[in-house]
Write an enzyme that holds these catalytic residues in place. Structure first.
Site, PDB file in Angstrom:
ATOM      1  N   HIS A  94      28.656  60.479  70.441  1.00  0.00           N
ATOM      2  CA  HIS A  94      27.855  60.358  71.662  1.00  0.00           C
ATOM      3  C   HIS A  94      26.374  60.576  71.371  1.00  0.00           C
ATOM      4  O   HIS A  94      26.004  61.536  70.707  1.00  0.00           O
ATOM      5  CB  HIS A  94      28.336  61.365  72.703  1.00  0.00           C
ATOM      6  CG  HIS A  94      29.771  61.178  73.074  1.00  0.00           C
ATOM      7  ND1 HIS A  94      30.798  61.774  72.368  1.00  0.00           N
ATOM      8  CD2 HIS A  94      30.355  60.432  74.048  1.00  0.00           C
ATOM      9  CE1 HIS A  94      31.966  61.415  72.913  1.00  0.00           C
ATOM     10  NE2 HIS A  94      31.718  60.602  73.915  1.00  0.00           N
ATOM     11  N   SER A 100      32.008  69.883  68.192  1.00  0.00           N
ATOM     12  CA  SER A 100      30.654  69.730  67.668  1.00  0.00           C
ATOM     13  C   SER A 100      29.918  71.067  67.628  1.00  0.00           C
ATOM     14  O   SER A 100      29.028  71.274  66.799  1.00  0.00           O
ATOM     15  CB  SER A 100      29.861  68.736  68.527  1.00  0.00           C
ATOM     16  OG  SER A 100      30.431  67.457  68.474  1.00  0.00           O
ATOM     17  N   ASP A 152      31.312  63.348  66.011  1.00  0.00           N
ATOM     18  CA  ASP A 152      30.906  63.078  67.393  1.00  0.00           C
ATOM     19  C   ASP A 152      30.158  61.751  67.448  1.00  0.00           C
ATOM     20  O   ASP A 152      29.331  61.462  66.590  1.00  0.00           O
ATOM     21  CB  ASP A 152      29.998  64.208  67.899  1.00  0.00           C
ATOM     22  CG  ASP A 152      29.991  64.315  69.418  1.00  0.00           C
ATOM     23  OD1 ASP A 152      30.003  63.260  70.073  1.00  0.00           O
ATOM     24  OD2 ASP A 152      29.954  65.441  69.940  1.00  0.00           O
TER      25      ASP A 152
END
Length: 525
Positions: free
Chosen positions: A52, A103, A50
């Site tokens: 972000h 995630s 991930d």
């Protein structure tokens, strides 16, 4: 904030030295690595696959400004790296962040490994796809004890309260007991809900699909521009009018109360209005600077292909040419999922495959992937200047730019590249209310919650090769400010949520995708 702190540090250090000398102490004998002056130490990481981290960055700033030492080890952090760094820094609390649904599974893995390794630190969970329910049901049972609970943190504003409660020996026991009781109730409600919920068999659900009459409501005309097209001539100025500012304020956790919810009414809110306006003005100033300096740019790729659903009706085949369509030689097949949880109404059980006509009709399917490039370099610049505010602002603006790019490009597809709505005349408010014909659902979201379908899309439109947009091992798009979607043109296509599905559909889906069942179950969990 961090920039201000960095500016004050030399003055603070000078005062500290003078005080120590006055007390008869040698300031040069003090260990520079001494972190005893902090209220606590927190490790933060975006989990493996991930990319972000806007929310995590805000949490780090909030904790830092409340005298917590934050070790932010970045994005795409493996479980091994997280545990290694937690030991190295001897932290008091570990925080995990993630945006995409895979995630969530990785967070479960980290919790299990922390338990195996005998960790004692509380584990905090946060991010857009996380929830209190998922934390209670999936993550907490793998690690939660009175000593080291697992706690979902809704947003940055709650982080200080949670961490301070956990590190205060006088409040920790009662605080953890309350959390444990709440999570026990959530688990009971969750499993009771499963017992009360009924599912149609996959065959029954297929028989009750939406039955579109493609003779009465024909398919859209052939696109004006078939195949793959690189989009590299759209400027930031072009997409600014398409920006939806509501998620921008949500990123910064500013929420107006009725009747002042949303942009621009939020400026009238008594509680957050003035701060929202200041934030917006700062965003406008930085946006102008970014546009003037060309420090960010947009690029994407569009694919428009001949398409039909399969004879079984559950997947969509795309073809390179009409000859391949006639010979039923698909270039790619997009596998879809169908609603299966029993409904109390006569509503059909939907799948995205329903919106594409079967063989015998000359239907088409569109798709695109777009990104905003340049944000990472800007983030590095502001990090080097200790300017967390503009670092986070840059990330928030990159997200607004790319979402606006997607809105802009979808309109271009409808009115020009495909041209099925060439007479469309909707204003921006109508666009945000989805009053246009057709839909653009994204892989990994409710209408098709399987992220692995991105791989099929990336292969079909060569998003990496032609636009430089990559996929992580968990199929998170890179750069982080990226959007992808399928484009359906039929007027009866609609957004929906697949929800939970039965084992029989999972087995069918895995077989159609030629994917091992356990792997398929993991992606769909």
């Amino acid at each position: 904030m961090k920039k201000a702190v960095a500016y004050l540090i030399p003055f603070m250090e000078k005062e500290k030295r003078e005080k120590m000398i006055a007390e008869g102490k040698d300031p040069d004998a003090i260990d520079e690595d001494d972190d005893s002056q902090f209220a606590g130490k927190v490790l933060m990481a975006t989990v493996k696959g991930d990319v972000h981290d806007i929310g995590k960055n805000i949490v780090a700033v909030v904790l830092g400004c409340n005298n917590y030492k934050v070790y932010d080890i970045g994005v795409m952090c493996s479980c091994e790296m997280i545990l290694e760094k937690a030991k190295e820094y001897n932290v008091d609390v570990i925080g995990l962040s993630g945006l995409i649904t895979p995630s969530l599974d990785e967070m479960v893995t980290v919790a299990k490994e922390m338990s195996k390794a005998g960790f004692k630190q509380p584990l905090l969970i946060g991010g857009a796809t996380t929830s209190k329910m998922h934390t209670a049901v999936k993550i907490s049972p793998n690690y939660f004890t009175d000593e080291h609970p697992v706690i979902h943190v809704l947003d940055a504003s709650r982080s200080v309260t949670v961490v301070s409660s956990l590190l205060n020996e006088e409040t920790k026991a009662d605080y953890v007991a309350d959390i444990e009781e709440e999570y026990d109730e959530l688990r009971e409600d969750y499993y009771a809900g499963l017992e009360d919920r009924y599912f149609l068999t996959f065959d029954q659900a297929k028989k009750q699909k939406i039955d579109i009459d493609f003779d009465a409501v024909p398919v859209a005309p052939q696109p004006n521009k078939l195949g793959v097209t690189v989009i590299d001539n759209v400027s930031l100025e072009d997409v600014v009018p398409y920006i939806d500012w509501n998620p921008f304020f949500q990123t910064w956790e500013l929420r107006g109360r009725y009747p002042n919810r949303g942009y621009p009414k939020i400026f009238n809110d008594e509680a957050v209005g003035s701060e929202a306006k200041k934030l917006f003005d700062d965003a406008q100033a930085l946006m102008k600077e970014i546009i003037a300096n060309k420090s960010m740019n947009l690029k994407g790729v569009v694919g428009l292909f001949a398409a039909n659903r399969t004879d079984e009706g559950e997947d969509v085949m795309v073809f390179d040419s009409e000859e391949d369509r006639a010979a039923c030689k698909p270039r790619h097949t997009f596998c879809m999922l169908r609603q299966q949880a029993e409904k109390e109404s006569d509503d059909p059980y939907l799948s995205q495959a329903d919106f594409i006509a079967p063989s015998g009709y000359k239907d088409h399917l569109g798709m695109f992937a777009v990104s905003c490039f340049g944000c990472d370099a800007l983030v590095e610049k502001y990090e080097s200047e200790q300017d967390d505010y503009n670092k986070i602002m840059s990330q928030a603006l990159a997200d607004r730019f790319v979402e606006a790019f997607a809105e802009y490009l979808h309109r271009v597809i409808r009115t020009d590249m495909w041209g099925y709505a060439k007479d469309e005349s909707l204003d921006n408010e109508d666009l945000l209310k989805i009053k246009y014909v057709g839909i653009r659902p994204a892989p990994g979201y409710p209408s098709q919650p399987d992220h692995t379908e991105k791989s099929t899309m990336w292969s079909a439109i060569q998003a990496k090769e032609l636009a430089g947009i990559e996929l992580s091992e968990s199929l998170s798009m890179m750069p982080a400010a990226s959007v992808s979607a399928l484009v359906f043109a039929h007027p009866q296509s609609q957004y929906f949520a697949v929800g939970q599905i039965g084992k029989d559909q999972v087995e069918s889906y895995a077989s159609r995708k030629k994917m091992d069942l356990p792997i398929c179950e993991r992606w769909l969990s």
